[in-house]
Enzyme design. Sequence first.
Site, PDB file in Angstrom:
ATOM      1  N   CYS A 207       0.880  -1.188   0.000  1.00  0.00           N
ATOM      2  CA  CYS A 207       0.000   0.000   0.000  1.00  0.00           C
ATOM      3  C   CYS A 207       0.907   1.224   0.000  1.00  0.00           C
ATOM      4  CB  CYS A 207      -0.919  -0.010   1.206  1.00  0.00           C
ATOM      5  SG  CYS A 207      -1.932  -1.497   1.347  1.00  0.00           S
ATOM      6  N   ALA A 208       1.609   1.441  -1.089  1.00  0.00           N
ATOM      7  CA  ALA A 208       2.726   2.379  -1.117  1.00  0.00           C
ATOM      8  C   ALA A 208       2.303   3.837  -1.076  1.00  0.00           C
ATOM      9  CB  ALA A 208       3.575   2.126  -2.363  1.00  0.00           C
ATOM     10  N   GLY A 211       4.772   6.859  -1.622  1.00  0.00           N
ATOM     11  CA  GLY A 211       6.087   6.248  -1.660  1.00  0.00           C
ATOM     12  C   GLY A 211       7.059   6.628  -0.570  1.00  0.00           C
ATOM     13  N   GLY A 212       6.594   7.252   0.518  1.00  0.00           N
ATOM     14  CA  GLY A 212       7.518   7.629   1.586  1.00  0.00           C
ATOM     15  C   GLY A 212       8.261   6.443   2.175  1.00  0.00           C
ATOM     16  N   LYS A 213       7.531   5.372   2.454  1.00  0.00           N
ATOM     17  CA  LYS A 213       8.178   4.183   3.018  1.00  0.00           C
ATOM     18  C   LYS A 213       8.964   3.427   1.945  1.00  0.00           C
ATOM     19  CE  LYS A 213       5.109   3.572   6.970  1.00  0.00           C
ATOM     20  NZ  LYS A 213       4.306   4.793   6.788  1.00  0.00           N
ATOM     21  N   ASP A 231      -0.346   0.105  -5.326  1.00  0.00           N
ATOM     22  CA  ASP A 231      -1.461   0.779  -4.656  1.00  0.00           C
ATOM     23  C   ASP A 231      -2.654   0.775  -5.602  1.00  0.00           C
ATOM     24  OD1 ASP A 231      -1.336   2.775  -1.987  1.00  0.00           O
ATOM     25  OD2 ASP A 231      -3.060   3.107  -3.284  1.00  0.00           O
ATOM     26  N   ASP A 258      -6.181  -3.063  -8.999  1.00  0.00           N
ATOM     27  CA  ASP A 258      -7.631  -2.893  -8.963  1.00  0.00           C
ATOM     28  C   ASP A 258      -8.154  -3.458  -7.649  1.00  0.00           C
ATOM     29  OD1 ASP A 258      -7.833  -1.747 -11.485  1.00  0.00           O
ATOM     30  OD2 ASP A 258      -7.967  -3.694 -12.473  1.00  0.00           O
ATOM     31  N   ASP A 279       1.335  -1.109   4.779  1.00  0.00           N
ATOM     32  CA  ASP A 279       0.958   0.125   5.474  1.00  0.00           C
ATOM     33  C   ASP A 279      -0.520   0.338   5.163  1.00  0.00           C
ATOM     34  OD1 ASP A 279       0.888   2.538   6.764  1.00  0.00           O
ATOM     35  OD2 ASP A 279       2.118   3.609   5.307  1.00  0.00           O
ATOM     36  N   CYS A 332      -1.450   3.634  10.932  1.00  0.00           N
ATOM     37  CA  CYS A 332      -1.294   4.891  11.674  1.00  0.00           C
ATOM     38  C   CYS A 332      -2.546   5.099  12.526  1.00  0.00           C
ATOM     39  CB  CYS A 332      -1.025   6.066  10.743  1.00  0.00           C
ATOM     40  SG  CYS A 332      -2.171   6.223   9.357  1.00  0.00           S
TER      41      CYS A 332
END
Length: 391
Positions: A207-208, A211-213, A231, A258, A279, A332
């Site tokens: 679940c990018a 793209g921070g992680k 994603d 999808d 994530d 989070c």
Amino acid sequence: MTPAARTQAAIEIVDAVIAAARSGGAAADTIVQRYFAERRYAGSKDRRAVRELVFAAIRRAGEVPASGRAAVLALAQDDTVLAATFDGSRHGPAAIDPDEPAAPAGAAPGWLLDRLAASGLGEDEAAALVFRAPLDLRINRRLAEPAEIAALLPAAQPIAGLPDALRLPHGSDVAALAGQVEVQDAGSQAVTLAAEAKSGMTVVDLCAGGGGKTLALAAAMENRGRILASDIDRARLSRLPPRAERAGVTIAETRLLDLGRELEALADWRAAADVVLVDAPCSGTGTWRRNPEARWRLTPERLDRYVSMQAQVLNVGAALVRPGGALVHIVCSLLDAEGADQVDHFLAAHPGWSAEPLSLPCGQPRGAGLRLTPSHDGTDGFFVARLRAPC
């Protein structure tokens, strides 16, 4: 703008935020931007002052306020200067009626406070969820050294346990350092360490998002190996390639999925990854410091949908892990339904899988994982667990 006109502008914006929260409309930041895009006469000081007032009013009101006026009136109860701007002038708000109700203060809607308490969070922990967040950076060692960046940012402070992290006051401008640094909360940096990504690995960031992680994983892998960032959100995923190019990351590829058909698009990655990082979409209760109006949007029904979606995504992620590989669950959120309970349900449904102990620079044990909170760790709120597949 006069002080009274600023107060009236804040009232109008909070009214729009309340309406958006009830209807699923735009975020508060977007509403503020749109408001001033239509009012070019407002100078930078006016915009800054109004924005500060808007978010102060949002943070103070736990329940959805009856109106923007009621929310700003609540601030005026403790601020005589602000109260004086309710002067009935042409561009200002009407005078305050002595019996006029103000929005009550609180950390969150009552049902959410109950859920937080049931998840082991007391009043002090709940209150800290809406404190203003600092600006955290992750230094990209491919392009810069920590000492070099620290010298350019004299206000920056190191963050214990995270040698590539710096903390700046809220609102600091780091646009000129794009690529050399990434804006990333210290908690987000810490939970990414649970992947234990190393050079040469094959990794999936399921679940990018933007793209921070993914970029943090690439840094840990020294840009050697392979990362698939996927994603279902085309707009968010499209932000990753230019960010990766600026950061000098060449090992990350993207794949749009999808909803409900993820495994079809990932057939070539089945049982192939050393680590799959999930994530997962969640309630965002750990991010209220940055998005305080989000607590007005959440409902029990929406929370249940997130919990169901997380279980489905974890199943997808598990199918991509090679025998003996790892699945990292991150949310989070501070609610057990999305964290500790979610992992317990996964382990019960997947015989042979096990939870591994984590050693991160922050966080406290919660169920089979760790939980980070603003009050205890000074970060956004997260839950993270590392799950090992059977060999």
